[in-house]
Design a protein around this motif. Sequence first.
Motif, PDB file in Angstrom:
ATOM      1  N   LYS A   1       1.401   2.607  -3.572  1.00 24.79           N
ATOM      2  CA  LYS A   1       0.373   2.911  -4.321  1.00 24.79           C
ATOM      3  C   LYS A   1       0.455   4.303  -5.037  1.00 24.79           C
ATOM      4  O   LYS A   1       0.824   5.280  -4.281  1.00 24.79           O
ATOM      5  CB  LYS A   1      -0.883   2.718  -3.552  1.00 24.79           C
TER       6      LYS A   1
ATOM      7  N   PRO B   1       0.696  -1.262  -0.082  1.00 24.01           N
ATOM      8  CA  PRO B   1       0.047  -0.110  -0.003  1.00 24.01           C
ATOM      9  C   PRO B   1       0.876   1.348  -0.062  1.00 24.01           C
ATOM     10  O   PRO B   1       0.246   2.409  -0.606  1.00 24.01           O
ATOM     11  CB  PRO B   1      -0.827  -0.038   1.365  1.00 24.01           C
TER      12      PRO B   1
ATOM     13  N   GLN C   1      -4.482  -4.117  -6.012  1.00 20.05           N
ATOM     14  CA  GLN C   1      -4.132  -2.737  -5.889  1.00 20.05           C
ATOM     15  C   GLN C   1      -3.587  -2.347  -7.398  1.00 20.05           C
ATOM     16  O   GLN C   1      -3.349  -1.192  -7.734  1.00 20.05           O
ATOM     17  CB  GLN C   1      -2.937  -2.638  -4.666  1.00 20.05           C
ATOM     18  N   SER C   2      -2.927  -3.183  -7.946  1.00 23.72           N
ATOM     19  CA  SER C   2      -2.294  -2.824  -9.202  1.00 23.72           C
ATOM     20  C   SER C   2      -2.498  -3.470 -10.456  1.00 23.72           C
ATOM     21  O   SER C   2      -2.064  -3.561 -11.513  1.00 23.72           O
ATOM     22  CB  SER C   2      -0.625  -3.297  -9.118  1.00 23.72           C
TER      23      SER C   2
END
Length: 530
Positions: A234, A231, A323-324
Amino acid sequence: MQGRDIKRGWQRRDLIGGVAGIGAVAAIPQLAKASDDPTVDAPTGRYRGTRESGLSVFRGIRYGQDTSGRRFQAPLAPAPTRDVQQATRFAASCPQAGDHYADQSEDCLFLNIWTPGADPRAKRPVLLYIHGGAYSSGSVVDPLNYGDRLAAHGDAVVVTVNHRLNALGYLYLARLDPRFADSGNVGQLDLILALKWVRANIAAFGGDPDRVLAFGQSGGGAKIATMMGMPAAKGLFQRAATMSGQQVTASGPLNASERTSAYLDAVGVNRDHLSPLLSMPVEKLMSGLDAVDPVLGGHVYFGPVLDMKWLTRHPFWPDANPQSNAMPMILGNTHDETRAFIPPGSEAVRGLTWDNLPQRMAPQLRIDILPEWVVAQYREHFPQMTPTEVFYAATTAGRSWRGQVIEAEARARADTPTWVYQLNFASPVEPERGAPHALDIPLVFGTLDAAGSITGTGAAAQRVSRQMMDAFLACARSGDPNHAGLGTWARYSVQRRETMVFDTRSGLADDPRRWQRELFARVPYIQPGS
């Protein structure tokens, strides 16, 4: 993943003779007069570099404070200053085993920039490189990693980064002492701090902070795969490219603790009293790297840890980290990965016969599979192969490709923008190496005749280099590696497994190593170091 000694032999070679074109390196950089040296006013300070062959070059820009007084702790950004900082020479590399890098220091949080011009209005794509060497060794001061060719060829800004490695970057002490809550991942936190520096400052150097491609080879690729699930990282980079470097799972905290115990025993430090670690000479810390890994055997492994603070889930298990998933990503491997770190003249390979092949091959596969059965399957499917050829094909497929296949599959199932390549172009300089681990470094950087390159500088090498450079540049620029000099590169899907094969004649192939992929898919893959 690239081990401690993989590239050392190559990188001590004499410089291969230069030729004109994409692979040529000037023996002496064309330096401008000191009065013409570029000075950049950036948010965090003023930096003076050098003018070389039409580029503005800044070496040794500090992005983090000296870590020697903060061992095993998160890095700190440098104090702001308006004094002009000289950025004209490479700074120290992180301490590590061996003497390949003469200048080693715990004060190693520095980055380097090559830019066609420091105009904030330029908004050029940014390619930020993270070096290999697993998590224990390596540096971007190697000539293979110089960014001049890539920056000039693609009108782009190239950044290379050094950071903490081995015990300094990944010794997991959090369960033993609350002072070191970040210790298992401080090498990753260094890279995140560097990316924050780029985010804040790269526009002043002509780069676009919203078009940053993080790319890395071997351990560098693994570090990127790990950051894609952290995180704290990010939004700091928008595209990714990994070259023979995957991180499906991180080191579990219990296994990491066992490794810590082995290391502490090696340096003579009691688990209940860690303070001596903070004052002992760094050379003593490096001596502990020879400790035997209690899980894997061999030298003790260091790498990112599932510490539930900075890394709260595995990077690509049980799936690609959401997240990616929107991030465009290139995933690549070479055809003959293990010919780099198991040399053809080594004891494991010398004198191979069908009788001793299973025994020699078993420890190199790094998975629990019946080696006699593997050999029999290869002999039936590829009757023309020699024992040596089977050895390298099987160890590459079983040991080096599995992580990339898993990551590509995970991203394909999540319907992400993912492109996969396989480098088949074989070294004309050392043909016995084929297309080994790390061969794609000089091809992507265009440093074909730099010290350590075995690509040669012929027309074929230059053509493949141009295709790969343009693909990485296109991905940085637009989020898609397709370009006019290469046939259509389709996204990777589980149905077709589209793969760009870079070779003397490059082209797209569907599932080019299907039989080998299916053979080894019969057994579970466990990331070394997990």
